[in-house]
Design a protein around this motif. Sequence first.
Motif, PDB file in Angstrom:
ATOM      1  N   THR A  41       0.918  -1.212   0.199  1.00 60.57           N
ATOM      2  CA  THR A  41      -0.164  -0.005  -0.058  1.00 60.57           C
ATOM      3  C   THR A  41       0.899   1.244   0.016  1.00 60.57           C
ATOM      4  OG1 THR A  41      -1.798  -1.134   1.235  1.00 60.57           O
ATOM      5  CG2 THR A  41      -1.768   1.194   1.487  1.00 60.57           C
ATOM      6  N   ARG A 126      -5.992  -0.594  -1.779  1.00 60.60           N
ATOM      7  CA  ARG A 126      -5.909   0.622  -0.881  1.00 60.60           C
ATOM      8  C   ARG A 126      -4.867   1.490  -1.255  1.00 60.60           C
ATOM      9  NH1 ARG A 126      -5.866  -3.713   3.566  1.00 60.60           N
ATOM     10  NH2 ARG A 126      -7.826  -3.899   4.244  1.00 60.60           N
ATOM     11  N   GLY A 129      -6.276   4.063  -3.385  1.00 58.03           N
ATOM     12  CA  GLY A 129      -7.477   4.568  -2.877  1.00 58.03           C
ATOM     13  C   GLY A 129      -8.866   4.004  -2.915  1.00 58.03           C
ATOM     14  N   THR A 131     -10.525   1.630  -1.695  1.00 60.44           N
ATOM     15  CA  THR A 131     -10.868   1.019  -0.272  1.00 60.44           C
ATOM     16  C   THR A 131     -12.390   0.596  -0.203  1.00 60.44           C
ATOM     17  OG1 THR A 131     -11.558   3.218   0.484  1.00 60.44           O
ATOM     18  CG2 THR A 131      -9.217   2.457   0.906  1.00 60.44           C
ATOM     19  N   THR A 262      -5.607   2.098   9.215  1.00 55.87           N
ATOM     20  CA  THR A 262      -5.329   1.511   7.665  1.00 55.87           C
ATOM     21  C   THR A 262      -5.365   2.670   6.653  1.00 55.87           C
ATOM     22  OG1 THR A 262      -6.007  -0.629   8.612  1.00 55.87           O
ATOM     23  CG2 THR A 262      -5.878  -0.273   6.436  1.00 55.87           C
ATOM     24  N   SER A 263      -6.539   3.306   6.725  1.00 52.14           N
ATOM     25  CA  SER A 263      -6.742   4.285   5.529  1.00 52.14           C
ATOM     26  C   SER A 263      -5.675   5.447   5.582  1.00 52.14           C
ATOM     27  CB  SER A 263      -8.251   4.745   5.685  1.00 52.14           C
ATOM     28  OG  SER A 263      -8.346   5.339   6.697  1.00 52.14           O
TER      29      SER A 263
END
Length: 426
Positions: A41, A126, A129, A131, A262-263
């Motif tokens: 990521t 991810r 983006g 997600t 995580t994001s």
Amino acid sequence: NFINTAMISSSGAAAISAVNMVGSVNVFLVQIFVAIGLGGTVLISRAYGSGDIRRLGRLTASVIHSTLFVGTILMLLFLFLHQGVLRLLFGSAEASVMNSAKLYFVGVLLSYPAHAVIEGINGSLRGLGFTRNSLKNSLFMNGVYLLSNFVFVLYLKLGIMGLIYSLFISRLLGVLFASYSLYLHRRNYRLRKKEILKIDGQMMRYILQISLPFAAESLFFHGGKIVMQMMVVSLGTAYIAANAIAGSWVQIAEIIPSALGTSLVPIVGQSVGRGNLKDVKKLTKSFIRLGTVAIITVDALLLPFFPLAMNLFKPVPETIPVIFKMYLMAFVMHAFTWCFSFVLPSALRAVGDGKFTSKVSLLTMWIFRIGIGYIVGIWLGVGLLGIYAAMTIEWGIRGFIFYRRFISNRWMEQLELQKKTAPRKA
């Protein structure tokens, strides 16, 4: 996890204890290929942020190859070692608990290659983006797992074997679903068939190198949890089950801030790729504030439902007050420390400061959570509450150190070092 723990409770305290024991080892091992997905990521988001679009396909394929390679190695290694590992860690457990744990551990290990591929794909999604797609993958996999458990555990009464059947079905279908999700975005990643079929050793080594701090920190953290589990085992089956129940209940409040952590990784990664370090600071602070509000809100909403949860789990009656005190302890420490301890280091790792976060996690885990936990919980005889109190205090110590690092700006030094180790462009 919460609902599955409640379902397996119908098979008795021994089944809950076995699943919890293996679960702690499983989370420890799974974090290795989860960390590789997170490393992917970071690299994909940086490449995208810097405009290096042509490199995305090579990176994405290598992330998936790396997770599959590591997941397969872990499966083979621990299939050979699983009995010795369980005896070493939980040798004082009752015979019925140990037999169930051995069976469950083998089932979990066989699912690793499929699970590893899913984590590699989710990490790649991810990075740009997407997600929403990684969310769909996780919802699908866990939804199938949950529905299968209703059939195999509750309806057919298969106990541990029911969990294993559900695991296989959910992971295999999950690979197909996640692969299709990535296929839909193949043009965004410049991903071609030849890159999927070709093993890029140089890129895999680079991904594993970047992922090592992520993996190390997770291993330190979850390794400490296993040692805590060893201490809890010495208290007896009823308290192993109580610890599992309290953990399942408390972790509900941690879902939203964990997702924020995580994001934050791809968001910070893209900011670094653009060279915009002001956004790194601004967004990290915003995520910590949002995570703190979320965790306090969910903890407060859970409070009136505690009696209902105990009816679902059916713990030994004398352990219910202990579980409630653990929940209240977590409530207080969640509000003041959790996001600094678990959301903030995501930003530090995303900017390349993973070695520092790993060292801090190692020291605080073994000095406070394990060392003080053993002294208070076992040596002084306070029991499960003493062990849990030491764990929550360690959250605060970790969080304070990470915050001091973040405001010092020393993490910026790591960005230049990582640029020198990147492989040449394809």
